[in-house]
Design an enzyme around this catalytic site. Structure first.
Site, PDB file in Angstrom:
ATOM      1  N   ARG A 115      11.845  -5.751   5.628  1.00 12.50           N
ATOM      2  CA  ARG A 115      12.655  -5.464   3.863  1.00 12.50           C
ATOM      3  C   ARG A 115      13.841  -5.924   4.537  1.00 12.50           C
ATOM      4  O   ARG A 115      14.768  -5.526   3.402  1.00 12.50           O
ATOM      5  CB  ARG A 115      12.266  -4.558   3.380  1.00 12.50           C
ATOM      6  N   HIS A 160       5.670   5.591  -2.673  1.00 15.43           N
ATOM      7  CA  HIS A 160       6.881   6.196  -2.474  1.00 15.43           C
ATOM      8  C   HIS A 160       6.358   8.358  -3.451  1.00 15.43           C
ATOM      9  O   HIS A 160       7.903   8.913  -3.333  1.00 15.43           O
ATOM     10  CB  HIS A 160       7.853   5.743  -3.856  1.00 15.43           C
ATOM     11  N   ALA A 170       3.223   1.121   3.034  1.00 14.07           N
ATOM     12  CA  ALA A 170       4.693   0.881   2.348  1.00 14.07           C
ATOM     13  C   ALA A 170       5.438   1.068   1.790  1.00 14.07           C
ATOM     14  O   ALA A 170       6.586   0.874   2.532  1.00 14.07           O
ATOM     15  CB  ALA A 170       3.819  -0.359   2.091  1.00 14.07           C
ATOM     16  N   CYS A 230       0.731  -0.872   0.107  1.00 12.64           N
ATOM     17  CA  CYS A 230       0.045  -0.069   0.152  1.00 12.64           C
ATOM     18  C   CYS A 230       0.808   0.837  -0.146  1.00 12.64           C
ATOM     19  O   CYS A 230       2.058   1.072  -0.159  1.00 12.64           O
ATOM     20  CB  CYS A 230      -0.967   0.074   1.269  1.00 12.64           C
TER      21      CYS A 230
END
Ligand code: CFM
Length: 544
Positions: A94, A192, A63, A60
């Site tokens: 991650r 991002h 994230a 999402c």
């Protein structure tokens, strides 16, 4: 395996797959699969909503913002405003690594959350967020903080950006709020973009400092499994100075100085190209695309950097490093290549690695037969030339397109405007050709792949390894096919640069040539299965 497919040519296989879907879904999914015909212009649908009911590997917007771009910055406290599950999900899985700078702080191991409860949803959660900020400040005295909204916080209208602004004034440190509610976009890609905007507006440009010669920023490198440290090792040998990394093992102070560099290099184009564009518009720093995954591609990227700086001594040093590093890595890889040559791989990653790792597999003598990304945009697949033709839809409109204005005092391009224009024309700056041109005959490029498509492609291609993530890795292993996670590297790494290529070759050899996979029998291969058929009404029947 539930879907048996004989070996088919790529085109026939894609057509066969879509026959399994209801007509509307088939029409949509067909556009996201490209049977590759090298040398021809091909188009793929991307960055669109996943069809409801289909299991996607995507994450999402939260994230993408917290987990991917902001989270790796080591010396900021990153507070998640939401239920604890959202924090747990973005906490360490991650494997982005980081170290404190000398005398500095590192909060990577911590998980800061407001732990929203039902009464916060009913009465509002801003009070709790303010308290969490005060508490974190008292305990850790960080130099800066980031606040991240999750879906529940957004749905009740909590304003993390406003709270950040107020608390920043109160405590006297930068506290940046990100309205990155999970639902903000069709995938983590939206996060991002939001993260790039916030970092650019609030951190970049805070600290003017003259940078030494050959100074760069490394954009889109997240230090998964220590990748950034291997790249730093090589760059240091070459005499390349890294001012800041966005954002693996990143530091607030270093990002604040990033505008002083002479060049930006981009590893992951998807997550950070916005930053590169803004740094160029405001400060005149050009960018070039690199791929530091793979022996040959690392050397090629170093040469690109050498060519940009155009200094004979510097380029000669780069050549020395390449010769030394390639020879040492090749000595380790050669015996492994003998065992891997001719094997095939499928790669399913997020927005760039299915491209980057094709180069490394090629170094090992292996062929990539299917490659897919979860949330890449058309430019990551087809190259930046298609950007002007990409239609802006309601989902992309959710994210502000920041336009950076030229800074009247600090706009200092490292070369004349004519020279930069020439390099751009020659494709040596501001260029990314995408993944498609590197794909081979009879392969398939696929966007936001579904489990049905994965199963049918595996049945047809019978690959030697499938590289993907934790959401689907165990499905492949139950099918008797080894899998390697290309997101968190399965506790391994680094895989970047020269040492990384050797590590990767060993890991792949251990999997591909391990006899255990041939001994596995899936439950459905041992016991008879119940046979069933799905009735799908055609549109004609529905209308009748
Ligand atoms: Fe860029 Fe990444 Fe990737 Fe990405 Fe990611 Fe990642 Fe990835 Mo997982 S920033 S797009 S959102 S290279 S976490 S380090 S591996 S999906 S292909």
């Amino acid at each position: 395996m539930s879907q048996t497919t004989a070996t088919l040519k790529n085109e026939a296989l894609v057509e066969e797959i879509v026959t399994r879907y209801p007509p509307k879904v088939a029409r949509k999914r067909r556009k996201h699969m490209v049977p590759v015909k090298p040398g021809t212009e091909q188009k793929i649908a991307a960055n669109a909503r996943t069809v409801p009911g289909i299991i996607t590997q995507r994450g999402c917007a939260y994230a993408g913002c917290k987990g991917v771009v902001l989270g790796p910055i080591v010396d900021m406290v990153h507070i998640v405003h939401g239920p604890i599950g959202c924090s747990f999900y973005a906490w360490g899985t991650r494997r982005n690594q980081g170290k404190a700078r000398k005398g500095g702080q590192n909060f990577l191991e911590y998980c800061f959350s407001t732990d929203m409860q039902p009464d916060n949803i009913i009465f509002g959660g801003e009070k709790k967020l303010r308290k969490a900020i005060e508490e974190a400040y008292e305990l850790f005295k960080p130099k800066a903080m980031s606040l991240h909204a999750t879906c529940p916080a957004g749905l009740i209208g909590d304003d993390v950006v406003g709270v950040g602004r107020e608390m920043s004034e109160e405590l006297g440190i930068p506290i940046i709020g990100f309205a990155c509610e999970g639902y903000k976009g069709v995938s983590q890609s939206a996060g991002h973009h939001l993260a790039n905007n916030g970092l650019f507006e609030h951190v970049v440009g805070r600290d003017d400092k003259k940078a030494p010669a050959f100074s760069i920023n490394m954009l889109g490198e997240y230090n998964i499994g220590g990748d950034a440290w291997e790249i730093e090792r090589i760059f240091e040998k070459c005499g390349i100075n890294i001012i800041s990394t966005f954002s693996g093992n990143g530091s607030f102070d270093e990002i604040a100085q990033s505008h002083n560099a002479q060049l930006n290099i981009i590893q992951c184009h998807r997550s950070i190209n916005y930053m590169a564009e803004m740094l160029e518009d405001k400060f005149g720093i050009p960018w070039l695309k690199v791929n530091l995954i793979g022996l040959k591609s690392t050397s090629k990227s170093l040469r690109k950097i050498g060519e940009f700086f155009d200094d004979a001594k510097f380029s000669a040093r780069i050549e020395e490093v390449i010769a030394e590093e390639e020879a040492a890595a090749e000595a380790e890889i050669a015996p492994l290549r003998e065992r891997l040559e001719g094997k095939t791989a499928m790669l399913f990653t997020g927005g760039s690695r299915a491209h980057h790792y094709q180069a490394l597999f090629k170094d090992l003598g292996m062929k990539t037969v299917v490659a897919g990304e979860e949330f890449a945009h058309r430019d990551d697949y087809e190259g930046r030339k298609v950007i002007p033709t990409i239609k802006i839809d309601a989902d992309s409109r959710n994210i502000t397109e920041l336009k950076a204005e030229r800074d009247p005092e600090r706009y200092h391009p490292p070369k004349s405007e004519e020279e930069i224009a020439r390099l751009k024309k020659e494709g040596k700056l501001s260029e990314y050709e995408g993944m498609l041109p590197d794909m081979v005959e009879n392969s398939i490029l696929v966007d936001d792949i579904t489990h049905l498509e994965q199963e049918m492609m595996i049945a047809s291609y019978n690959p030697d390894i499938v590289c993907s993530g934790v959401k689907d890795k165990y499905i492949f292993e139950k099918m008797g096919i080894p899998s390697k996670q290309l997101h968190n590297y399965d506790y391994s790494g680094p895989f970047a640069g020269y040492h990384g290529a050797v590590n990767f070759a060993r890991d792949i050899d251990m999997r591909v040539n391990n006899p255990v996979w041939k001994m596995i029998q899936a439950p459905w291969q041992k016991r008879p299965m119940i046979k069933a058929e799905m009735m799908v009404e055609t549109e004609k029947e529905i209308r009748a």
